[in-house]
Write a protein that holds these residues in place. Structure first.
Motif, short mmCIF file in Angstrom:
data_model
loop_
_atom_site.label_atom_id
_atom_site.label_comp_id
_atom_site.label_asym_id
_atom_site.label_seq_id
_atom_site.Cartn_x
_atom_site.Cartn_y
_atom_site.Cartn_z
N UNK A 1 37.20 45.30 33.02
CA UNK A 1 36.36 44.35 32.20
C UNK A 1 36.68 42.80 32.88
N UNK A 2 37.88 42.57 33.26
CA UNK A 2 38.32 41.08 33.46
C UNK A 2 37.58 40.83 34.91
N UNK A 3 37.64 42.05 35.68
CA UNK A 3 37.40 41.68 37.16
C UNK A 3 35.88 41.52 37.19
N UNK A 4 35.13 42.30 36.48
CA UNK A 4 33.82 42.24 36.45
C UNK A 4 33.29 41.01 35.92
N UNK A 5 33.96 40.48 34.96
CA UNK A 5 33.54 39.27 34.42
C UNK A 5 33.95 37.96 35.07
N UNK A 6 34.90 38.06 36.05
CA UNK A 6 35.47 37.03 37.22
C UNK A 6 34.17 36.88 38.05
N UNK A 7 33.74 38.26 38.47
CA UNK A 7 32.57 38.25 39.40
C UNK A 7 31.41 37.47 38.83
N UNK A 8 31.17 37.84 37.63
CA UNK A 8 29.91 37.41 36.77
C UNK A 8 30.09 35.74 36.71
N UNK A 9 31.17 35.34 36.29
CA UNK A 9 31.33 33.92 36.25
C UNK A 9 31.25 33.22 37.46
N UNK A 10 31.64 33.97 38.57
CA UNK A 10 31.90 33.18 39.81
C UNK A 10 30.37 32.98 40.30
N UNK A 11 29.48 34.03 39.89
CA UNK A 11 27.92 33.96 40.52
C UNK A 11 27.42 33.01 39.72
N UNK A 12 27.66 32.95 38.17
CA UNK A 12 26.71 32.03 37.39
C UNK A 12 27.34 30.68 37.29
N UNK A 13 28.42 30.46 37.55
CA UNK A 13 29.10 28.98 37.20
C UNK A 13 30.15 29.02 38.19
N UNK A 14 29.91 28.60 39.43
CA UNK A 14 31.04 28.59 40.46
C UNK A 14 32.03 27.56 40.28
N UNK A 15 31.88 26.57 39.36
CA UNK A 15 32.72 25.54 39.07
C UNK A 15 33.67 25.86 38.03
N UNK A 16 33.35 27.01 37.40
CA UNK A 16 34.37 27.39 36.20
C UNK A 16 35.55 27.75 36.75
N UNK A 17 36.91 27.65 35.88
CA UNK A 17 37.86 28.19 36.35
C UNK A 17 38.14 29.48 35.79
N UNK A 18 38.65 30.45 36.53
CA UNK A 18 38.88 31.88 36.21
C UNK A 18 40.07 32.32 36.65
N UNK A 19 40.89 33.10 36.20
CA UNK A 19 42.00 33.89 36.73
C UNK A 19 42.08 34.37 38.17
N UNK A 20 43.08 34.44 38.67
CA UNK A 20 43.06 35.11 40.14
C UNK A 20 42.74 36.44 39.94
N UNK A 21 41.66 37.03 40.65
CA UNK A 21 41.38 38.44 40.57
C UNK A 21 42.36 39.16 41.27
N UNK A 22 43.21 38.60 42.13
CA UNK A 22 43.92 39.54 42.81
C UNK A 22 45.30 40.20 41.98
N UNK A 23 45.48 39.17 41.03
CA UNK A 23 46.67 39.47 40.17
C UNK A 23 46.23 40.49 39.17
N UNK A 24 44.93 40.45 38.53
CA UNK A 24 44.33 41.61 37.92
C UNK A 24 44.02 42.91 38.52
N UNK A 25 43.77 42.74 39.88
CA UNK A 25 43.56 44.02 40.94
C UNK A 25 45.14 44.62 40.78
N UNK A 26 45.92 43.83 40.99
CA UNK A 26 47.32 44.70 40.83
C UNK A 26 47.88 45.27 39.71
N UNK A 27 47.70 44.62 38.55
CA UNK A 27 47.65 45.31 37.24
C UNK A 27 46.93 46.62 37.20
#
Lengths: 469, 97
Positions: free
Chosen positions: A321-347
């Protein structure tokens, strides 16, 4: 309580489903400043794994276990995030332009979404045995929901049957709650143990290893476990007796409740109706959506997170859910700060490590997926396996044609409880693969709505003029 | 078919087929039926066979009942309300119900 009329006409992100994937996605997106609404059709959030997390009458935490209570944090985070969370909200339509049809307390609305995350999770794999429609026969998940959300335990002579982690978890939770289980009828194929060995090293690294072993020990100390090859439920008007074959020997037991489980499969209905491409997963014997690394589907702007993306469990669902949300935020609001998706992918990778072992060990036997002739395959329309085989033999090539011949999959459950059975029966009869047979083509509304609900949709002046003279 | 654990209390009254029964605030209609020993909630439109809740998570549609006059509601998704009228469904739906 949020009502249909309280909803905005458009949101940046619509999340459908309030289990771990949906809650984690909504929380992350809303915190990043994206206007987010989450719809769930149940009376509360949590999905099935954290069912009743904000309202359960069970006060003794040990009954459901600490893994269950971890859901409270997810629910609290989502609530505090600023996302609008609407329960009792049934999403009945989603189209490729991301228009979402939703009903709340009998009133419908169409909502525009710039992005959609489908987090509708999984459902229990069909378990078609003779007598599985009798009152008294339920899924293990149903008993778990009754326990979590309502503080109810099955009464009388209770049998569990099937295979998979949930069966053992339910047994442990029922025993801790003081319920009695007469026996567990274990359908795990002995040959699966050998097949699963190559996956053992990964499983030993996954969090499921020590938890699973502890559960097995806890349950086996209190309940007899009987390996079985065949199973049927019998009774007049309700379950009275369970017949089974154990190591070649016929046996029977009087029973009031039989709880069935042989794993979970993605709930594909909403994604399928939205036009998302799916493919056959041979290891998990089910259809799953075709997704990219961010869980984006073949339909632009629609992602699928959680077990709906392929079965991986509740903790993996939150990371997805977090990975999908990070992608959505990056597309909708590129200026927003989001967690590093790589660390989520490792988990996520760590959470998914044990799947190969579990999928192989608990792969349900053919006998419990491809039922014998008089067994009902489609519960709603009461269509038997024999009828489906006969139609396949005279040339019916797929599930959609089968609907026209037999009405299977056309009842209220819209194929949820028969789709995989019908696909596999056709494939076996026609000596082809489920991937070639395909699945039901589903269409909205994916949940039934009343004409009054449809009539409650707001109508614009232009729309009125189009039909009035 | 099901019993309540000790640490839950019955707090409201609903009507099932004209009979008053106790339910817990927070129950769904299907849970209240199971807790009250209702052994089936409908008979099928095809053969008239009795059915009871099967999945309790909104996917099987076995728990379809009439709630406050509206037919074919999913009992497992609707929370009980004091004074709610629930009726079991027999066979095919009649027009308008």
């Amino acid at each position: 309580m949020t009502e249909a009329s309280d909803l905005a006409s458009a949101y940046d992100l619509v999340v459908i489903g309030g289990g771990p994937a949906g809650l984690a996605a909504a929380a992350l997106a809303a915190r990043a400043g994206v206007s987010t609404v989450l719809f769930d059709e149940n009376p509360g959030v949590g999905g099935q794994i954290y069912r009743g997390i904000t309202s359960t009458p069970l006060k003794k935490r040990a009954v459901l276990g600490e893994d269950y209570w971890a859901g409270a944090e997810l629910a609290a985070e989502a609530k505090a995030s600023g996302a609008l969370i609407v329960t009792g909200a049934t999403v009945w339509s989603l189209d490729p332009t991301r228009q979402v049809g939703v009903s709340i307390a009998g009133k419908a609305r169409m909502i525009e979404a710039r992005r959609v995350i489908i987090a509708t999770g999984s459902l229990e794999r069909p378990f078609p045995i003779p007598g599985w429609t009798l009152p008294g026969v339920m899924t293990a998940g149903a008993a778990q929901t009754a326990l979590k959300a309502h503080g109810l335990v099955p009464n009388g002579r209770v049998l569990l049957a099937g295979c998979g982690p949930l069966l053992w978890l339910l047994a442990a939770q029922m025993l801790r709650a003081g319920a009695r289980i007469e026996a567990i009828l274990d359908t795990t194929l002995r040959a699966n143990w050998l097949r699963a060995v190559p996956h053992l090293p990964d499983f030993l690294l996954s969090p499921y290893w020590s938890k699973g072993l502890a559960l097995l020990r806890e349950v086996r100390a209190k309940v007899p476990v009987i390996p079985i090859e065949r199973l049927s439920a019998r009774g007049e008007g309700k379950l009275q007796q369970v017949d089974y074959v154990s190591r070649g020997k016929d046996s029977r037991r009087q029973a009031d409740v039989l709880l069935l489980h042989q794993g979970v499969v993605p709930n594909v209905n909403l994604a399928n109706a939205a036009g998302v491409a799916h493919r056959w997963n041979e290891r998990q014997i089910c259809f799953e959506p075709v997704l990219d690394v961010d869980f984006g589907s073949s339909v632009p702007g629609i992602a699928i997170a959680g077990d709906g993306a392929g079965i991986a469990g509740g903790t993996a669902a939150a990371e997805r859910g977090r990975i999908a949300a990070i992608a959505a935020v990056r597309a909708l609001k590129p200026s927003a700060s989001v967690p590093d998706p790589q660390s989520v992918r490792q988990k996520l990778q760590r959470e998914e490590l044990g799947r190969g072992f579990l999928d192989t060990l608990y792969r349900p036997a053919d006998a419990f997926r491809l039922p014998e002739d008089e067994t009902i395959a489609c519960r709603c329309e009461e269509v038997t396996a024999k009828q489906i085989r006969d139609m396949a033999a005279i040339g019916c090539e797929g599930p959609n044609q089968m609907k026209a011949f037999l009405r299977c999959g056309m009842g209220p459950c819209q194929g949820r409880l028969c789709g995989l059975t019908v696909t596999e029966l056709i494939a076996a009869s026609r000596h082809t693969r489920p991937a070639d047979v395909g699945y039901y083509r589903l269409r909205p509304p994916v949940k039934p709505i009343t004409l009054a609900e449809l009539a409650s949709l707001p109508i614009s002046e232009a729309e009125r003029k189009a039909v009035e003279r | 078919m099901f019993k309540r654990l000790g640490d839950t209390a019955d707090t409201l009254t609903i009507e099932i087929d004209g009979k008053s029964v106790r339910a817990r605030s927070g129950d769904t209609v299907a849970a209240a039926m199971l807790a009250n020993g209702i052994d089936h909630c409908r008979t099928t439109p095809v053969t008239g066979a009795p059915r009871a809740p099967y999945c309790l998570m909104g996917v099987c549609f076995e728990c379809l009942v009439m709630i406050d006059g509206v037919g074919s509601r999913q009992g497992c998704l609707v929370p009980v309300r004091d004074g709610m009228r629930v009726e079991t469904q027999q066979g095919k739906r009649e027009a308008g119900r």
